[in-house]
Design an enzyme around this catalytic site. Structure first.
Site, PDB file in Angstrom:
ATOM      1  CE1 TYR A 147      -4.599  -0.687   0.263  1.00 17.21           C
ATOM      2  CE2 TYR A 147      -3.471  -2.786   0.435  1.00 17.21           C
ATOM      3  CZ  TYR A 147      -4.616  -2.051   0.185  1.00 17.21           C
ATOM      4  OH  TYR A 147      -5.780  -2.699  -0.152  1.00 17.21           O
ATOM      5  N   GLY A 264      -9.617  -6.198  -4.514  1.00 19.10           N
ATOM      6  CA  GLY A 264      -8.245  -6.529  -4.900  1.00 19.10           C
ATOM      7  C   GLY A 264      -7.528  -7.344  -3.850  1.00 19.10           C
ATOM      8  CG  ASP A 265      -6.864  -5.762  -0.035  1.00 15.05           C
ATOM      9  OD1 ASP A 265      -5.630  -5.646  -0.127  1.00 15.05           O
ATOM     10  OD2 ASP A 265      -7.624  -4.791   0.125  1.00 15.05           O
ATOM     11  CB  CYS A 266     -11.128 -10.593  -1.898  1.00 11.36           C
ATOM     12  SG  CYS A 266     -11.993 -12.172  -1.864  1.00 11.36           S
ATOM     13  CB  ALA A 269      -6.315 -13.151   0.141  1.00 11.93           C
TER      14      ALA A 269
END
Length: 477
Positions: A147, A264-266, A269
């Protein structure tokens, strides 16, 4: 590309954790002195954001141990992030210069009206803490969630990532101002605008052919296995440097709760999970599209921990601990606290917790982190990781909140908590408790409660080893 061999080490998430706050409300009228809606607050929800969100989603997707290497400040936002993450990951902290980043979204009717960003913190470069080096050395897979606040650019992190064994897959979710992924990274996951910026082209061109050209160029420039450009509602495009990219369409996402925040994080991951299990890059991207689409349809990051969806009781406990303490004191109630490793919860623990809760109006359980347990009990403990110990404790009706501490004793935590009663088992009679002084300095009492004789984790472990040693082929280990 052939399927790899799954590795037994944890998934290690490396990146910048933030504090995300959603202020939910209703907007039924305009402000009389400006053409903006008036939001009447209904409730506020806090969660770990950035790499913290990626770590939480990775833990929920994989069901495995997750280690998060991050930097947070010694401030209110940083303490909240640490408490929120304790239910999902073993957090390894890097030093931070400045204050923890906090992003507040004002929402009404399921829509975000404005976002307010605060905090100037960046990971301080310098010698890498031993726990961070140890975590990466044990990693079965790595997810870098950048980030742009310095963790991914840390010189020690960069050096270790560049020397990981070939069998450890690295998934890299990049940031426009962050460093480029190291050579050999298995999968990089920029969105369309980021891919355009990395490739050096005008941002206005977001066509599929341009995404394919950008992804192929980045595979060669970065010398990585694959680049998956996320395309929002259209899915993702994967290039592995060949002539024809793979396009994975997304299921149709519709409905009033659809929200792309955190998608995007999902995606990253879920992809890291498949690669950790030995899956191919194409399989990882397909699963990532499926998971991210379902996440958006459910309401995105805003749906995590809200009443509209099932909540993990450990997350509730971690999120609400300080608010709970403030509310209890404001109403004239008494805060009771107790602490320990709680490795293999047994009848002695449960009896003590039930009796402790009866002494006041809320019970906060202070739990040793994995590193703290290892320092106290030896390298073969804990048997149960902190995330699972927190979940089990928070599920007990008598426990109102759980907080995790990294030190050998909870003295620093108790300085903030200031309980009216600090409870330990009667097996501590005659022992000079390190935490007694801080509890009494804040006007609290130290109380010893009866403990069920013969119940202890050490005895359970010893008995299990005895049984194992007499089984065919057993060696007591």
């Amino acid at each position: 590309m052939s399927r790899g061999r799954p590795r037994g080490g944890p998934l290690v998430v490396v990146g910048d954790a933030l504090l995300d706050i959603d202020v939910e409300g209703t907007a039924g009228r305009l402000c009389p002195d400006a053409p903006v809606p008036v939001v009447e607050r209904t409730h506020e929800h806090r969660r770990a954001g950035g790499a913290g969100l990626a770590a939480r989603l990775a833990a929920e997707i994989t069901g495995r141990d997750v280690v998060l290497v991050t930097a947070v400040g010694d401030d209110e936002a940083g303490h909240r992030v640490g408490a929120l993450l304790a239910a999902y990951a073993d957090v390894v902290r890097l030093p931070m210069a400045g204050t923890t980043s906090c992003k507040t979204r004002i929402r009404a009717g399921g829509q975000t009206l404005v976002r307010i960003d605060e905090g100037d913190g960046r990971a301080a470069d310098g010698p890498l803490p031993p726990r961070a080096a140890e975590a990466l050395a044990r990693a079965g897979a790595v997810l870098v969630s950048d980030y742009g606040r310095g963790v991914a650019a840390h010189s020690g992190i960069r050096r270790l990532l560049a020397t990981l064994p070939d069998g450890v897959p690295v998934t890299w979710d990049p940031h426009p101002v962050g460093p480029r992924p190291p050579r050999g990274t298995r999968l990089v996951t920029p969105n369309h605008a980021e891919a355009r910026r990395f490739a050096g082209g005008p941002a206005a061109d977001e066509s599929l052919p341009q995404a394919a050209a950008d992804a192929a160029a980045l595979v060669g420039r970065w010398r990585v296995t694959g680049v998956a450009v996320t395309l929002g509602e259209h899915g993702a495009l994967l290039s592995m440097g060949g002539a024809a990219p793979h396009v994975i369409p997304a299921p149709i996402v519709a409905g009033p709760r659809a929200d792309g925040c955190g998608a995007g994080d999902c995606f990253a991951a879920a992809a890291a999970h498949v690669l950790h299990d030995g899956g191919m890059v194409t399989e990882a991207v397909a699963e990532a599209v499926r998971r991210a689409s379902a996440f958006v349809a459910a309401g995105g990051a805003a749906s995590l921990g809200t009443p509209a969806t099932p909540r993990d009781t450990a997350a509730v406990a971690a999120d609400d601990v300080w608010d709970l303490v403030r509310r209890t004191r404001a109403s004239g109630g008494r805060v009771v606290a107790t602490g320990g490793c709680f490795d293999l919860l047994h009848a002695g623990h449960v009896g003590l917790l039930r009796e402790a809760r009866r002494l006041g109006d809320c019970l906060v359980v202070c739990v040793n982190s994995d590193a703290s347990v290892r320092a106290l009990k030896g390298p073969d403990r804990p048997l149960v990781p902190a995330a699972d110990r927190v979940r089990v404790l928070a599920a007990l009706e008598c426990v109102d909140a759980v907080a995790v501490f990294d030190e050998l004793t909870p003295v620093a935590l108790l300085e903030r908590l200031r309980p009216g009663i600090w409870v330990k088992g009667a097996d501590y009679a005659g022992i000079d408790l390190a935490e007694a002084a801080v509890v009494r300095r804040h006007g609290g009492e130290v109380v010893l409660l009866p403990y069920l004789d013969g119940r202890s984790t050490s005895r359970l472990v010893a008995r299990a080893r005895e049984i194992t040693s007499v089984l065919p082929g057993g060696d007591g280990q």
